[in-house]
Design a protein around this motif. Structure first.
Motif, PDB file in Angstrom:
ATOM      1  N   HIS A   8     -22.970  11.912  29.560  1.00  0.00           N
ATOM      2  CA  HIS A   8     -21.725  11.713  28.815  1.00  0.00           C
ATOM      3  C   HIS A   8     -20.704  12.814  29.037  1.00  0.00           C
ATOM      4  CE1 HIS A   8     -24.189  14.185  26.169  1.00  0.00           C
ATOM      5  NE2 HIS A   8     -23.085  14.606  25.604  1.00  0.00           N
ATOM      6  N   ARG A  10     -20.293  13.941  32.175  1.00  0.00           N
ATOM      7  CA  ARG A  10     -20.045  13.827  33.604  1.00  0.00           C
ATOM      8  C   ARG A  10     -18.546  13.989  33.881  1.00  0.00           C
ATOM      9  NH1 ARG A  10     -21.436   7.981  34.929  1.00  0.00           N
ATOM     10  NH2 ARG A  10     -19.756   7.899  33.460  1.00  0.00           N
ATOM     11  N   LEU A  12     -14.765  13.656  35.374  1.00  0.00           N
ATOM     12  CA  LEU A  12     -13.990  12.475  35.722  1.00  0.00           C
ATOM     13  C   LEU A  12     -14.119  12.175  37.205  1.00  0.00           C
ATOM     14  CD1 LEU A  12     -10.702  13.295  33.814  1.00  0.00           C
ATOM     15  CD2 LEU A  12     -12.519  11.763  33.100  1.00  0.00           C
ATOM     16  N   VAL A  16      -8.877  10.949  39.704  1.00  0.00           N
ATOM     17  CA  VAL A  16      -8.120  10.637  38.484  1.00  0.00           C
ATOM     18  C   VAL A  16      -6.854  11.489  38.378  1.00  0.00           C
ATOM     19  CG1 VAL A  16      -8.161  11.002  35.997  1.00  0.00           C
ATOM     20  CG2 VAL A  16      -9.946   9.652  37.070  1.00  0.00           C
ATOM     21  N   LEU A  19      -4.270  10.193  40.743  1.00  0.00           N
ATOM     22  CA  LEU A  19      -3.674   8.948  40.248  1.00  0.00           C
ATOM     23  C   LEU A  19      -2.719   9.225  39.089  1.00  0.00           C
ATOM     24  CD1 LEU A  19      -6.782   6.559  40.314  1.00  0.00           C
ATOM     25  CD2 LEU A  19      -4.826   6.559  41.868  1.00  0.00           C
ATOM     26  N   ALA A  20      -3.090  10.176  38.241  1.00  0.00           N
ATOM     27  CA  ALA A  20      -2.220  10.479  37.109  1.00  0.00           C
ATOM     28  C   ALA A  20      -0.888  11.063  37.584  1.00  0.00           C
ATOM     29  CB  ALA A  20      -2.919  11.436  36.152  1.00  0.00           C
ATOM     30  N   ARG A  23       1.111   8.242  38.839  1.00  0.00           N
ATOM     31  CA  ARG A  23       1.601   7.497  37.673  1.00  0.00           C
ATOM     32  C   ARG A  23       2.830   8.190  37.086  1.00  0.00           C
ATOM     33  NH1 ARG A  23      -2.552   8.172  33.738  1.00  0.00           N
ATOM     34  NH2 ARG A  23      -1.241   9.441  32.416  1.00  0.00           N
TER      35      ARG A  23
ATOM     36  N   LEU B  13     -10.042   8.398  29.331  1.00  0.00           N
ATOM     37  CA  LEU B  13     -10.687   9.141  30.411  1.00  0.00           C
ATOM     38  C   LEU B  13     -11.429  10.369  29.895  1.00  0.00           C
ATOM     39  CD1 LEU B  13      -7.906   8.883  33.120  1.00  0.00           C
ATOM     40  CD2 LEU B  13      -9.775   7.321  32.581  1.00  0.00           C
ATOM     41  N   ASP B  14     -11.014  10.865  28.745  1.00  0.00           N
ATOM     42  CA  ASP B  14     -11.646  12.064  28.202  1.00  0.00           C
ATOM     43  C   ASP B  14     -11.539  11.952  26.684  1.00  0.00           C
ATOM     44  OD1 ASP B  14     -11.772  14.655  26.946  1.00  0.00           O
ATOM     45  OD2 ASP B  14     -11.563  15.570  28.930  1.00  0.00           O
ATOM     46  N   GLY B  38     -26.508  10.433  23.712  1.00  0.00           N
ATOM     47  CA  GLY B  38     -25.527  10.589  24.775  1.00  0.00           C
ATOM     48  C   GLY B  38     -24.333   9.655  24.678  1.00  0.00           C
ATOM     49  N   LYS B  58     -15.126   5.730  26.450  1.00  0.00           N
ATOM     50  CA  LYS B  58     -15.094   6.234  27.820  1.00  0.00           C
ATOM     51  C   LYS B  58     -15.860   5.254  28.696  1.00  0.00           C
ATOM     52  CE  LYS B  58     -16.390  10.355  30.381  1.00  0.00           C
ATOM     53  NZ  LYS B  58     -15.484  10.045  31.481  1.00  0.00           N
ATOM     54  N   PRO B  59     -15.237   4.811  29.779  1.00  0.00           N
ATOM     55  CA  PRO B  59     -15.938   3.840  30.617  1.00  0.00           C
ATOM     56  C   PRO B  59     -17.206   4.444  31.218  1.00  0.00           C
ATOM     57  CG  PRO B  59     -13.725   4.318  31.501  1.00  0.00           C
ATOM     58  CD  PRO B  59     -13.900   5.140  30.277  1.00  0.00           C
ATOM     59  N   GLY B  60     -18.308   3.784  31.046  1.00  0.00           N
ATOM     60  CA  GLY B  60     -19.562   4.277  31.596  1.00  0.00           C
ATOM     61  C   GLY B  60     -20.739   3.545  30.992  1.00  0.00           C
ATOM     62  N   LYS B  70     -15.933   3.098  37.352  1.00  0.00           N
ATOM     63  CA  LYS B  70     -15.030   3.685  38.341  1.00  0.00           C
ATOM     64  C   LYS B  70     -13.748   2.858  38.459  1.00  0.00           C
ATOM     65  CE  LYS B  70     -15.630   5.369  42.831  1.00  0.00           C
ATOM     66  NZ  LYS B  70     -16.409   5.361  44.076  1.00  0.00           N
ATOM     67  N   THR B  73     -11.678   3.289  35.276  1.00  0.00           N
ATOM     68  CA  THR B  73     -11.076   4.619  35.278  1.00  0.00           C
ATOM     69  C   THR B  73      -9.846   4.665  36.175  1.00  0.00           C
ATOM     70  OG1 THR B  73     -13.213   5.640  34.817  1.00  0.00           O
ATOM     71  CG2 THR B  73     -11.521   7.061  35.772  1.00  0.00           C
ATOM     72  N   ALA B  77      -6.028   5.329  34.970  1.00  0.00           N
ATOM     73  CA  ALA B  77      -5.313   6.485  35.516  1.00  0.00           C
ATOM     74  C   ALA B  77      -4.048   6.059  36.255  1.00  0.00           C
ATOM     75  CB  ALA B  77      -6.229   7.276  36.440  1.00  0.00           C
ATOM     76  N   ASP B 122      -0.486   6.734  26.336  1.00  0.00           N
ATOM     77  CA  ASP B 122      -1.355   7.742  25.754  1.00  0.00           C
ATOM     78  C   ASP B 122      -1.720   8.759  26.838  1.00  0.00           C
ATOM     79  OD1 ASP B 122      -3.441   6.726  27.289  1.00  0.00           O
ATOM     80  OD2 ASP B 122      -4.580   5.933  25.594  1.00  0.00           O
ATOM     81  N   ASP B 123      -2.551   9.723  26.507  1.00  0.00           N
ATOM     82  CA  ASP B 123      -2.842  10.793  27.465  1.00  0.00           C
ATOM     83  C   ASP B 123      -3.691  10.317  28.631  1.00  0.00           C
ATOM     84  OD1 ASP B 123      -4.897  10.477  25.459  1.00  0.00           O
ATOM     85  OD2 ASP B 123      -5.877  12.198  26.388  1.00  0.00           O
ATOM     86  N   SER B 124      -4.342   9.156  28.494  1.00  0.00           N
ATOM     87  CA  SER B 124      -5.143   8.630  29.608  1.00  0.00           C
ATOM     88  C   SER B 124      -4.300   7.810  30.575  1.00  0.00           C
ATOM     89  CB  SER B 124      -6.269   7.731  29.074  1.00  0.00           C
ATOM     90  OG  SER B 124      -7.200   8.464  28.330  1.00  0.00           O
ATOM     91  N   GLY B 125      -3.233   7.182  30.043  1.00  0.00           N
ATOM     92  CA  GLY B 125      -2.393   6.332  30.883  1.00  0.00           C
ATOM     93  C   GLY B 125      -2.207   4.929  30.326  1.00  0.00           C
TER      94      GLY B 125
END
Lengths: 168, 135
Positions: A8, A10, A12, A16, A19-20, A23, B13-14, B38, B58-60, B70, B73, B77, B122-125
């Motif tokens: 958990h 891991r 990114l 990423v 890509l950001a 973007r 993403l986080d 986890g 979170k994708p996973g 992947k 994500t 992004a 948002d902060d992830s996109g």
């Protein structure tokens, strides 16, 4: 890094961050489409040199930054033509095109109609557009790894008839 | 009969960064932040809407496999996933406030048939509409 890193936390996926940054450049075009944006400024937003930026943007979004910017401008022009009491020339400059010729050519290539024909059709249809503006904005976003401008853009306002699934 | 929607996921993403963004920038409250085997279950919601929670996921695995994670994500992004619409009583005021806090906007407040609308990320996109409904 360490093989004992729990799943958990891991890190990114490696690209990423890249890509950001791309973007960010695209967001700059979405936000500031009406300004005279030059490619160097857009590339700078992403932290790229001009040359590498064009390639990276194409790889990610399936079209050049210049093409994308004009897609965004045409999308904005469509809204103004539908809703604002402005001439085609006024609309052209308001959305950031610097010549009426390039505006008309690009508009026709994307929409399939000239700006004035488009407006005539929309006036006839009447009423507010049925789809929220935020969706129209995102709907006209570039489709990754697919069409390279051969298809006319899907038209929001003419309903199901033009909703072809042509870019999957 | 279904009464209402109570939870909806947003891929982030986080989770730490998302938690900060949704609370410190958007002003949401954390409803749950729990980790088990986890898997971190993190939900937030607007203070005025106690019966709705956004799951900041979170994708996973185990929700989606590595390959799907992947792909998700990358889509997030790249900024291509849209996550919904937020309502406000004052679009311009909220826009000014969020912009000052460093939130990325794709579109400034603009008049629409249904109200005044801005679009932010948002902060992830993930993108969201920020709408002040008409009358």
């Amino acid at each position: 890094m360490s093989t004992t890193t729990p799943r958990h936390v891991r890190p990114l996926a490696p690209d990423v961050e890249r890509l950001a940054h791309l973007r960010d450049a695209k967001d700059l075009m979405d936000r500031s489409y009406a300004e005279a944006l030059d490619l160097d400024a857009i590339a700078r937003e992403a932290g790229y040199s001009r040359f590498h930026f064009i390639r990276a943007f194409c790889d990610t979004y399936g079209q050049t930054p210049r093409d994308y910017l004009s897609v965004r401008r045409v999308e904005r022009a469509r809204e103004l033509l539908r809703t604002a009491n402005l001439t085609v020339t006024e609309v052209c400059f308001l959305v950031g095109f610097s010549s009426l010729g390039s505006f008309s050519t690009r508009f026709k290539a994307l929409v399939g109609l000239s700006p004035s024909d488009y407006r005539a059709r929309e006036v006839q249809r009447g009423g507010p557009p049925p789809i929220p503006g935020c969706f129209v904005l995102m709907w006209s976003q570039p489709a990754p790894q697919s069409r390279r401008s051969h298809h006319p853009a899907r038209s929001v306002s003419s309903g199901a008839a033009t909703k072809k699934e042509d870019d999957k | 009969m279904i009464k209402r929607m109570s939870h909806a996921p947003v891929w982030v993403l986080d989770q730490d960064s998302a938690k900060r963004f949704y609370t410190e920038k958007l002003g949401f409250e954390v409803r749950t932040d729990a980790t088990m085997d986890g898997l971190r279950w993190l939900t937030v919601g607007p203070k005025d809407q106690p019966d709705f929670e956004i799951i900041l996921a979170k994708p996973g695995p185990p929700m989606v496999d590595d390959e799907a994670a992947k792909a998700i994500t990358a889509l997030v992004a790249r900024g291509q996933l849209g996550a919904g619409a937020m309502e406000t009583d004052d679009c311009q005021g909220t826009y000014d406030e969020l912009k000052k806090k460093g939130v990325t906007f794709l579109q400034e407040p603009a008049d629409r048939p249904y109200g005044i609308e801005a679009v932010f990320r948002d902060d992830s996109g993930n993108w969201f509409s920020l709408t002040e409904r008409k009358g």
